[in-house]
Every structure is written in C-alpha cells, then in structure tokens.
Motif scaffolding. Structure first.
Motif, PDB file in Angstrom:
ATOM      1  N   SER A   1       0.830  -1.208   0.000  1.00 26.47           N
ATOM      2  CA  SER A   1       0.000   0.000   0.000  1.00 26.47           C
ATOM      3  C   SER A   1       0.861   1.254   0.000  1.00 26.47           C
ATOM      4  CB  SER A   1      -0.919   0.001   1.231  1.00 26.47           C
ATOM      5  OG  SER A   1      -1.744  -1.145   1.238  1.00 26.47           O
ATOM      6  N   PHE A   2       1.948   1.240   0.757  1.00 24.58           N
ATOM      7  CA  PHE A   2       2.832   2.415   0.771  1.00 24.58           C
ATOM      8  C   PHE A   2       3.434   2.670  -0.596  1.00 24.58           C
ATOM      9  CE2 PHE A   2       7.231   3.964   1.200  1.00 24.58           C
ATOM     10  CZ  PHE A   2       6.955   5.246   1.629  1.00 24.58           C
ATOM     11  N   VAL A   4       1.393  10.589  14.902  1.00 27.47           N
ATOM     12  CA  VAL A   4       0.391   9.521  15.031  1.00 27.47           C
ATOM     13  C   VAL A   4       0.995   8.310  15.734  1.00 27.47           C
ATOM     14  CG1 VAL A   4      -1.080   7.923  13.739  1.00 27.47           C
ATOM     15  CG2 VAL A   4      -0.890  10.304  13.007  1.00 27.47           C
ATOM     16  N   LYS A   5       2.200   7.952  15.369  1.00 28.84           N
ATOM     17  CA  LYS A   5       2.872   6.814  15.999  1.00 28.84           C
ATOM     18  C   LYS A   5       3.106   7.067  17.490  1.00 28.84           C
ATOM     19  CE  LYS A   5       6.325   5.392  13.627  1.00 28.84           C
ATOM     20  NZ  LYS A   5       7.720   5.286  13.105  1.00 28.84           N
ATOM     21  N   PHE A   6       3.449   8.295  17.849  1.00 30.86           N
ATOM     22  CA  PHE A   6       3.687   8.638  19.246  1.00 30.86           C
ATOM     23  C   PHE A   6       2.413   8.489  20.068  1.00 30.86           C
ATOM     24  CE2 PHE A   6       3.784  11.841  22.644  1.00 30.86           C
ATOM     25  CZ  PHE A   6       4.930  11.449  23.317  1.00 30.86           C
ATOM     26  N   VAL A   7       1.294   8.982  19.547  1.00 30.16           N
ATOM     27  CA  VAL A   7       0.026   8.910  20.279  1.00 30.16           C
ATOM     28  C   VAL A   7      -0.419   7.461  20.451  1.00 30.16           C
ATOM     29  CG1 VAL A   7      -2.420   9.529  20.218  1.00 30.16           C
ATOM     30  CG2 VAL A   7      -0.694  11.209  19.559  1.00 30.16           C
ATOM     31  N   VAL A   8      -0.350   6.678  19.383  1.00 27.66           N
ATOM     32  CA  VAL A   8      -0.777   5.276  19.453  1.00 27.66           C
ATOM     33  C   VAL A   8       0.124   4.487  20.415  1.00 27.66           C
ATOM     34  CG1 VAL A   8      -1.079   3.153  18.127  1.00 27.66           C
ATOM     35  CG2 VAL A   8      -1.781   5.330  17.155  1.00 27.66           C
ATOM     36  N   SER A   9       1.423   4.738  20.375  1.00 23.96           N
ATOM     37  CA  SER A   9       2.341   4.042  21.279  1.00 23.96           C
ATOM     38  C   SER A   9       2.074   4.398  22.736  1.00 23.96           C
ATOM     39  CB  SER A   9       3.794   4.374  20.911  1.00 23.96           C
ATOM     40  OG  SER A   9       4.097   3.956  19.604  1.00 23.96           O
ATOM     41  N   ILE A  30      -0.830   4.730   6.906  1.00 22.68           N
ATOM     42  CA  ILE A  30      -0.123   3.512   6.467  1.00 22.68           C
ATOM     43  C   ILE A  30       1.286   3.458   7.029  1.00 22.68           C
ATOM     44  CG2 ILE A  30       0.844   2.350   4.455  1.00 22.68           C
ATOM     45  CD1 ILE A  30      -1.624   3.257   2.884  1.00 22.68           C
ATOM     46  N   GLN A  31       1.974   4.585   6.960  1.00 23.76           N
ATOM     47  CA  GLN A  31       3.339   4.630   7.487  1.00 23.76           C
ATOM     48  C   GLN A  31       3.384   4.516   9.008  1.00 23.76           C
ATOM     49  OE1 GLN A  31       5.587   3.701   5.348  1.00 23.76           O
ATOM     50  NE2 GLN A  31       6.973   5.410   5.738  1.00 23.76           N
ATOM     51  N   ALA A  32       2.396   5.116   9.675  1.00 22.22           N
ATOM     52  CA  ALA A  32       2.357   5.011  11.144  1.00 22.22           C
ATOM     53  C   ALA A  32       2.126   3.568  11.580  1.00 22.22           C
ATOM     54  CB  ALA A  32       1.264   5.918  11.693  1.00 22.22           C
ATOM     55  N   VAL A  33       1.207   2.898  10.909  1.00 25.50           N
ATOM     56  CA  VAL A  33       0.953   1.472  11.231  1.00 25.50           C
ATOM     57  C   VAL A  33       2.178   0.633  10.893  1.00 25.50           C
ATOM     58  CG1 VAL A  33      -0.453  -0.530  10.628  1.00 25.50           C
ATOM     59  CG2 VAL A  33      -1.534   1.687  10.958  1.00 25.50           C
ATOM     60  N   GLY A  34       2.823   0.931   9.775  1.00 16.10           N
ATOM     61  CA  GLY A  34       4.033   0.180   9.414  1.00 16.10           C
ATOM     62  C   GLY A  34       5.144   0.362  10.422  1.00 16.10           C
TER      63      GLY A  34
END
Length: 351
Positions: free
Chosen positions: A59-60, A89-94, A344-348
């Motif tokens: 997808s990326f 986004v990655k920081f918040v989810v983590s 997509i990149q944050a999930v990856g």
C-alpha cells in the motif's frame, strides 16, 4: 502400638506420593495439551503479522507513487511534513498501548510512572534510541525520493534487498547464525532483485537509443550537406530519455541507501530490546516495545521539527533575495490519499 503406627505412617506416605505423582501427571498432561494450542496461536499471530506487513508495504508503494506523480509540482506536499505527521500519530498510538500494558501489569503502573522509570530516571538509555530514530527518518526520506523517480513495481522489488542487508548486518552486530538453506534463499533473492533492476535499465537504455531515428534528423545543407542537426521534437525526446535514465539511477541509489538504513536501524533496535540485564539493575523491568516506540517517535519528532524549521528558514532567505512566494504551509497538498499514506506509514512503524 508401634507397628500399627509405622504402618499408618507408611500408608499415609504412600498415599501422599501417589497424590503428588497424580498431580504432576495431570499438570504434565495439561501442559502437553496446552503447548500445541499456544504454538498454533503463535503461528497464527506470525502469519497475521506477515500479511499485515505485506499489505502495508504494498500500500505504501502504490499510494506513495500515486501521490507523488498525480499532481502538479506546486500542489505537491512536502515530504518532511508527512514524516512529522506520521511520527505524531505513531507517538500517540504508542502512548495508548504503553498505558494499557502498564495498567495490566502486576505492578499496576500507568503511562506516567512508566515514563518516569524509563525516560526521566534513565535519560541516557532513552537517548540510545536516537540512532535508529535518525536512521528511520533518513530511510523514509530516501523512500519518498525513490517513489518520485522510479515506478512502484520496481521500487517494491528493489526494496526487498533489505532482507539481504539485514541478514548481513545481524551477522556482524548480533553474531547471528544462518543455515545454508537460509543463505541460499537470501542470495537467490539478491540475484532476483539484480536481474529485475538490470532488466529495467536495459529497457530504459534501449528506448533511449531508439528515440533517435533517421526520420528525426535534418540534414543541413551547410558544409556540403555533411552537417546533421536533430529536429526540436527529437532533441526533446532524447532529453526526456536522459532524464528518465537519471531518475532511474537516483531512485535505485535511494532504495539502496534505504535498505542499509533499515538494516542498521532494525538490528540496533533489536539489540537494545534483547540486551542482557545488569546484575545491579535486575529489579528494574526492561523497557517494553511500546516504550521504545514512544522514545523513537519523540526523538523523530524533534529531529523532523528541527529539519523543517531550518529548511523553511533557508527557503525564506532564498525567496526574499529572489522575490519569490513564501514557502508552502504545513498540510499543503494534503489530500485524502496523503492522510491515508500517513496512517499507512504510522501502522508500518508499529509493526
């Protein structure tokens, strides 16, 4: 009285041993019955993780290529803005996942106590993650450059070379051993990537050579008719072919650099997560995977912010001297596809 007492004691001892053996047999039976189930669950989880990673990488490549080639240059987003958004986004989810993990632990902690333990009380250990954070930022920037220069299928094939580079780096840094079968598969993968890349370069060079045809050449009457000049249309086509070859070279070099950045960052992060405990620090639990992701995302946000501010300052000076329009604002060119690319990149990054 004495023989009866001894007999009772022996009988009681025998019953106790029998019950202990029965209990051990039941425990062993339950363990044997639960082991295949847990092993099957682990295999299912690994398969699900593999499928998600394949979907994320594909997808990326497709969405990234579409967002970089489907709009005009003035409407194009800035790569550093996308990188900063995905790290936020990655920081918040983590943080959310680390909070849930801390609450479910036996110590009953929360996110704040976990941050105090692994960041504020031990800042040097947290700063160790700055190396892979910087490498991952460089890798993402190189991947966007590659997607702007080469087609998505070629990018997807060439980026599989990270498997070979990761194996080599893991042997050097972790002293990992691979079997002959694994090395055979990795070398075969490397040859496959090389064949695809060389084939694509051969097609590009062949198309460039075929662009100059006799019908596109104007014979100049000056100089006894020996001079030859290319028509404007032929010269433009040849320039396009040369630009295509240059883009191919830049794209492949970017993918190669991204493969090595991915290898070093991934192996270094694995080394941090699997480092042996120090005897004096045995009472302290090691940082979890989500805590490492929090540290990496925070440092990536800091590095990306500094890079954006310095780039905009230089751009303002250049625009002021040349009297051009001010630099693009944040979220400029962000469409629904670009927001999807950020997710997509944050999930990856979490996978």
């Amino acid at each position: 009285f004495y023989p009866q007492t001894v007999g009772k004691k022996r009988s009681t001892t025998m019953k106790t041993k029998t019950s202990i053996h029965a209990t051990n047999d039941e425990a062993n039976l339950k363990r044997d019955q639960s082991t295949p189930s847990s092993s099957s669950d682990m295999q299912s989880f690994k398969l699900l993780l593999l499928i998600l990673m394949v979907v994320q990488n594909s997808s990326f490549a497709l969405v990234g290529r579409y967002t970089r080639s489907s709009v005009a240059a003035e409407d194009l987003y800035i790569v550093s803005h996308v990188i900063l958004s995905q790290e936020c986004v990655k920081f918040v989810v983590s943080c959310v996942l680390e909070h849930r993990l801390s609450k479910s632990s036996s110590q009953g902690q929360n996110l704040w106590t976990s941050l105090q333990q692994h960041v504020f009380q031990n800042p040097l250990d947290a700063l160790k993650i700055s190396i892979p954070a910087f490498l991952y930022l460089v890798q993402t920037s190189l991947l966007f450059v590659a997607l702007s220069k080469i087609p998505a299928p070629l990018y997807q094939v060439a980026f599989q070379g990270k498997l070979l580079t990761t194996a080599i780096v893991s042997v050097l840094m972790l002293q990992r051993k691979y079997t002959l079968k694994q090395w055979t598969c990795l070398v075969t993968l490397g040859f496959g990537v090389a064949i695809v890349v060389l084939g694509e370069q051969h097609i590009g060079s062949s198309s460039t050579d075929s662009m100059e045809t006799p019908s596109d050449v104007d014979h100049n009457s000056k100089g006894g008719g020996m001079g030859m000049e290319l028509s404007p249309s032929s010269a433009e086509v040849i320039r396009d072919g040369q630009q295509m070859a240059q883009n191919m070279l830049i794209g492949l070099l970017s993918v190669t650099g991204a493969c090595f950045c991915s290898a070093f960052a991934g192996v270094y992060t694995e080394k941090l997560l699997k480092k042996p405990l120090i005897p004096g620090e045995s009472s302290k639990p090691p940082a979890s995977l989500w805590m490492r992701n929090i540290q990496m995302a925070f440092l990536s946000i800091c590095i990306a912010t500094i890079q954006i501010l310095s780039s905009e300052a230089n751009q303002r000076k250049l625009d002021a001297s040349e009297k051009k329009s001010p630099p693009k604002s944040f979220f400029h060119g962000f469409t629904a596809w670009v927001y999807g690319l950020v997710l997509i990149q944050a999930v990856g990054g979490l996978l």
